[in-house]
Scaffold this motif. Structure first.
Motif, short mmCIF file in Angstrom:
data_model
loop_
_atom_site.label_atom_id
_atom_site.label_comp_id
_atom_site.label_asym_id
_atom_site.label_seq_id
_atom_site.Cartn_x
_atom_site.Cartn_y
_atom_site.Cartn_z
N SER A 1 7.75 -13.75 -2.25
CA SER A 1 7.47 -12.41 -2.76
C SER A 1 6.63 -11.60 -1.79
O SER A 1 6.90 -10.42 -1.53
N ALA A 2 5.60 -12.24 -1.20
CA ALA A 2 4.75 -11.53 -0.25
C ALA A 2 5.52 -11.15 1.01
O ALA A 2 5.38 -10.04 1.54
N ALA B 1 8.74 -10.69 1.28
CA ALA B 1 9.77 -9.70 0.98
C ALA B 1 9.24 -8.28 1.14
O ALA B 1 9.97 -7.38 1.56
N SER B 2 7.96 -8.10 0.84
CA SER B 2 7.37 -6.77 0.97
C SER B 2 7.12 -6.38 2.42
O SER B 2 6.86 -5.22 2.72
N MET B 3 7.20 -7.36 3.34
CA MET B 3 6.99 -7.09 4.76
C MET B 3 8.31 -7.04 5.53
O MET B 3 8.32 -6.65 6.70
N HIS C 1 -3.53 -12.35 3.55
CA HIS C 1 -3.05 -11.67 2.34
C HIS C 1 -3.28 -12.60 1.16
O HIS C 1 -2.79 -13.73 1.14
#
Length: 241
Positions: free
Chosen positions: A48-49, A51-53, A217
């Motif tokens: 999930s983390a 995917a945002s990058m 993060h």
């Protein structure tokens, strides 16, 4: 660990008295039924983390084991995904896994300290492998990762906050570390598994020396410690030109 699907105490003893490579060859058929496999909750949080990058192009799972981390890459990479490990037994299990939907997938047997790739990847991930490298090996390991990343590529891995001194988890980790050191003082070949030596401050310095700019993060799914710091963080180190 001692369920019918997991290894027996005798099997674990035999593995512990082997080399790292041979030990994982022996453990491979039952590895996914042990606590050593990265939990799905961690994998999902990292995916999930990332995917945002992203999205990313080609991805590499470093020390991939039976391939759980490859599923993460398949969610965030578009071109292709590669798993690399030095245990033939672990790779044999990985190859029998149902291939996730997404980009083309391949498996390569190689040592992470001598990767057989050029700068062909945009994202490298690793889960739970760093305890198998001595502190003096980190510069070379991180240098290898940088060498296989394209300019601007990322190296990402989760890090769990160390247990509070005096807590049951602290004494468990200390006892495990002591047992490994006694084992290696009395038996050859050594079995390198020293998770207490992988300290976030040291890792950050070595990443910078290897040519990375690292960011931390928080993975919010795991909450915070009493002092307010995250329980689990994702290290994202970007390759500098």
């Amino acid at each position: 660990m001692f369920s019918p699907e997991g290894p027996t105490l005798r099997e674990l003893a035999v593995q512990a008295l082997s080399s790292v490579e041979r030990g994982y060859d022996l453990l491979a058929p039952k590895f996914d039924h042990t606590p050593y496999r990265t939990p799905d909750r961690v994998l999902d949080s990292v995916a999930s983390a990332l995917a945002s990058m992203g999205p990313f192009g080609a991805g590499l799972d470093l020390c991939c084991g039976t391939g759980a981390g490859v599923d993460v890459l398949s969610r965030v990479c578009r071109e292709r995904v590669t798993g690399v490990d030095f245990s033939a037994g672990m790779l044999a299990v990985a190859r029998r896994r149902v291939a996730p939907a997404g980009p083309a997938l391949s498996w390569v047997r190689a040592d992470a300290r001598a990767l057989p790739f050029g700068p062909a990847f945009d994202l490298v991930v690793s889960f739970g492998a760093f305890g198998h490298f001595l502190p003096r090996e980190l510069p070379g390991l991180f240098g290898q990762v940088r060498s296989v990343l394209r300019s601007g590529g990322c190296f990402a891995f989760p890090v769990v906050a160390p247990p509070r001194p005096g807590s049951p988890a602290y004494w468990t980790l200390l006892g495990f570390d002591a047992a490994m050191r006694v084992r290696n003082a009395l038996w050859r070949p050594p079995f390198v598994m020293y998770y207490r030596t992988f300290r976030l401050g040291d890792v950050g310095r070595e990443l910078a020396r290897a040519g990375f700019r690292a960011e931390l993060h928080a993975l919010p799914e795991f909450g915070h410690r009493p002092d307010g710091s995250p329980r689990v963080r994702l290290v994202v180190a970007r390759r500098l030109p």
